[in-house]
Enzyme design. Structure first.
Site, PDB file in Angstrom:
ATOM      1  N   GLY A 245       0.818  -1.162  -0.111  1.00 63.49           N
ATOM      2  CA  GLY A 245       0.129   0.028  -0.037  1.00 63.49           C
ATOM      3  C   GLY A 245       0.670   1.395   0.144  1.00 63.49           C
ATOM      4  O   GLY A 245       2.288   1.115  -0.018  1.00 63.49           O
ATOM      5  N   HIS A 246       0.079   2.382  -0.309  1.00 63.45           N
ATOM      6  CA  HIS A 246       1.039   3.638  -0.354  1.00 63.45           C
ATOM      7  C   HIS A 246       1.721   4.047   1.006  1.00 63.45           C
ATOM      8  O   HIS A 246       1.166   3.885   2.000  1.00 63.45           O
ATOM      9  CB  HIS A 246      -0.037   4.850  -0.624  1.00 63.45           C
ATOM     10  CG  HIS A 246      -1.374   4.904  -0.203  1.00 63.45           C
ATOM     11  ND1 HIS A 246      -2.327   5.932  -0.177  1.00 63.45           N
ATOM     12  CD2 HIS A 246      -1.715   4.211   0.912  1.00 63.45           C
ATOM     13  CE1 HIS A 246      -3.184   5.785   0.605  1.00 63.45           C
ATOM     14  NE2 HIS A 246      -3.067   4.825   1.299  1.00 63.45           N
TER      15      HIS A 246
END
Lengths: 340, 340, 340
Positions: free
Chosen positions: B238-239
């Site tokens: 994920g970011h």
């Protein structure tokens, strides 16, 4: 198609209705219209028989029906008969032989004449592409790969060096066949040293691979998916695994390296199989289960780690009240202490 | 290669057999032939020593062997020595410098001379492609991306705007580096408003990314995979996550946003890591486990949510009989009531 | 942008600081500098207010702050206001109308004039590409597909036959829209017969699909993702599913066939949804949970199989000591036997 012809092609018999009834398509109970044939396989949907607008229905032998305004075809297996009807109404489209001018095919590749090679397909050195193969746009076939007759490779697929695809296979979009296995040894400084992955992947005949699935090559030797196995989307098959004939592997399931999945095994969605183990023929792992041990043939396994499905059902039922159980245990302990 | 030379190159010593024995390849115990060297690392496979057809074998110092018709190389770590042998026998192929005429490279891109740019590769504005890089067909490098020396980008990979790949990296087929993070705020009408994702992804040197893996860019700032980390197929990062040096992330594991995975951490297959947490150096999460809390360095964690692996093993053993336990608890409660 | 203008654009009011303060960007508490605006939404990060270097901060109405050297914008929802600020500072880049000469577009396709069609894009027969659409390199649009105005298709995406993408959609890299559903009937020899998959996928307006996600077409009919739904990376959507408006599906979640996900439902990461069921509006399934039954509207569900989240929290707490519980139960049983 006349009902009589449809009956013949689906190995079924007319239970009620006119042999001359025209049926033009097949659809589910809720979607079928007057010229469609539908089916009932799961008794759970029996009430829908009363409301379906289908013109005809496949029923299992012995299944009751309370309407006489709908034609009935009786089959040993209504679902199979319906599938065959759907296949009659939706035959595979024929091949138009062409190689799009933007396709990049190495001179050393051996591409049969009656293939469809779409735009921007890239085919490497010494590849062999069999008769009747379709390769959709932007697919990449690395050097030395072979694709057997009548197979279909969808757009975005990568088939790595020396992999072999059998006859009548389908590989859906953006899947990867033959990426490096995930293997490293730890060196003296605790850094990972890559283990060369110089094996390959073999798909035998009649294998279907879903979209965005990754099948790793073996380090040495091969990863093999045997005749008739079906693999869904987003599945991981680790290096040196064997998936035996007619196995069915549902979406998001993962196999670590060197495991062997037996014939007709069903791995439901999001299952995990650890490395170096064997799942026996006809075993079933239910959704989200996992095993780090061998599974005996024919067993139905659930949970993480997986155990007998019936025991698991009992355990999950108790688990819902586990907080309460803990409280009750404390209470009974207290009473016993008081009684002592 | 003579056994003596192989010993030297793998930091091992001849335990038995002729220094002049010719070894031409390396393979596992079951697959090796007379000119192959094999290895024994896991004692579980010791019986296979008696049946292997290998001409030589790496053994850990101190490991016993009951045959004298097979050459033995002694190493501190037989698996590492075998890996090094396999690397000797399978050296990386050299670079042939070329740019295929169908590759589309923006004029503003800076591509080193000795690269391999295959057919239909697309390289955007202001990209920088280092020496010795290979980019396989149908890969797309968006504007502003940089790829360091000797890295390999496989077919179908997408590297998004401004992402940076270090030296000696490998990105396998159809993976995505730098797609938008999954971030939305809910507006007054309960609809999702997209949070701009304008950061990037940085892979440091010696990182390997499997096939069909997705690594999201940060909303602001960067997602960073540090030196030597290895990531398998179908993994979600994920970011704004950080994966520290030499971490190992197995297939189908997912990290939500902004988490930090420590050095040498091992996340086995299908693990889940919630957002905004820290997994300490050298921790291990076993397959299918998950955590929504920080994990202390060096801990081994299992289950959902994860807790100490030894406790988990005890819990899972009891869980198999939880249905029976519930029954027994009811029985003892009843007895106690009767005794009162 | 002046603070006063930013307040107006984000529906917030100046709590402290000069209306003329220049703000040029937005970033998180830890990354923001003197010309950035940041935000506090989760009280857990309140201590970071004292150390942030941001020039301004969005705060929820009523949230306390102990500094007067930072400008404050008060909003009903600081996170939403921050998102809007970030969008102001990072507006979408405009469209440059072009069709790259290497794009392969069938003559029968209807492509609007003001589109961006990048290199090596392939667009099939009878496709319709709306105004303002961007299609990045190496994407493949199969025959009969339609893409609505202002949508963005990233590199490596495959959109299969007859699928329809609405307006303002984004599909990230290497995703597959419309691959065959995973459907087979077993024949008399226990081999799988493929059920034709001749339906399609429809994405309504404002849908975003992450990278490496696979959405299968229906066998007959359609798979539909409704207005405003957001789907993350590596997600599996089986054939004939419906995902209703504003639903949010996180990474690595999988839906089997024919299930219906209600409005504003949140499926966290690695969730599994079995086939033919209904998850009611506003329900939440927490990470790694699964359900094989319908879920009532508004319920929060956890575990495998899923049940009420509060009960699950209690059960998981007890589960950590289940080995000990089993021992204690044996002990109390023994005592009771002795007392009898």
């Amino acid at each position: 198609m006349k009902l009589s012809e449809l009956a013949e092609k689906t190995f079924s018999t007319i239970g009620q209705g006119s042999a001359d009834l025209e049926i033009t398509s097949a659809a589910g109970l809720d979607m079928a219209g007057g010229r469609d044939i539908t089916f009932l396989a799961n008794p759970k949907y029996t009430p829908q028989i009363m409301t379906t607008k289908a013109g005809a229905i496949f029923l299992n032998e012995g299944a009751a029906i309370d309407r006489d305004d709908i034609a009935v075809l009786r089959a040993k297996d209504a679902y199979l008969a319906y599938t065959r009807a759907l296949r009659e109404f939706n035959p595979p489209r024929g091949i138009e032989a062409f190689v799009h001018p933007t396709a990049v095919i190495d001179d050393s590749a051996d591409v049969a004449l009656d293939t469809e090679i779409y735009a921007n397909v890239v085919i490497g050195k010494n590849c062999v592409i069999g008769r009747g193969v379709t390769i959709y746009p932007n697919a990449t076939i690395y050097d030395g790969a072979r694709i057997g007759p009548n197979s279909v490779i969808h757009s975005g697929v990568s088939i790595r060096e020396n992999c072999e695809i059998g006859a009548n296979c389908i590989v859906h979009n953006n899947s990867t066949i033959g990426s490096d296995g995930f293997g490293y040894a730890k060196d003296e400084r605790a850094r990972w040293v890559k283990i060369p992955q110089v094996g390959r992947v073999v798909l035998e005949d009649d294998v279907e691979i879903g979209a965005n699935t990754a099948i790793d090559c073996a380090s040495v030797g091969e990863t093999r998916i045997k005749r008739g196995a079906k693999i869904d989307n987003l599945v991981q098959i680790g290096h040196s695994c064997t998936v035996d004939e007619d196995a069915l592997i549902c979406s998001q399931t993962g196999l670590a390296g060197s495991s062997v999945i037996g014939k007709r095994v069903i791995l439901a969605g999001q299952v995990g199989i650890a490395g170096h183990l064997k799942v026996g023929d006809d075993a079933v792992l239910t959704a989200k289960s996992a095993t780090s041990h061998d599974v005996e043939p024919g067993k139905v396994i659930s949970g993480v780690p997986g155990f007998d499905n019936r025991d698991w059902l009992r355990s999950t039922a108790a688990y819902r009240k586990l907080g309460e159980m803990a409280q009750r245990l404390r209470a009974v302990e207290k009473k016993v202490r008081e009684m002592e």
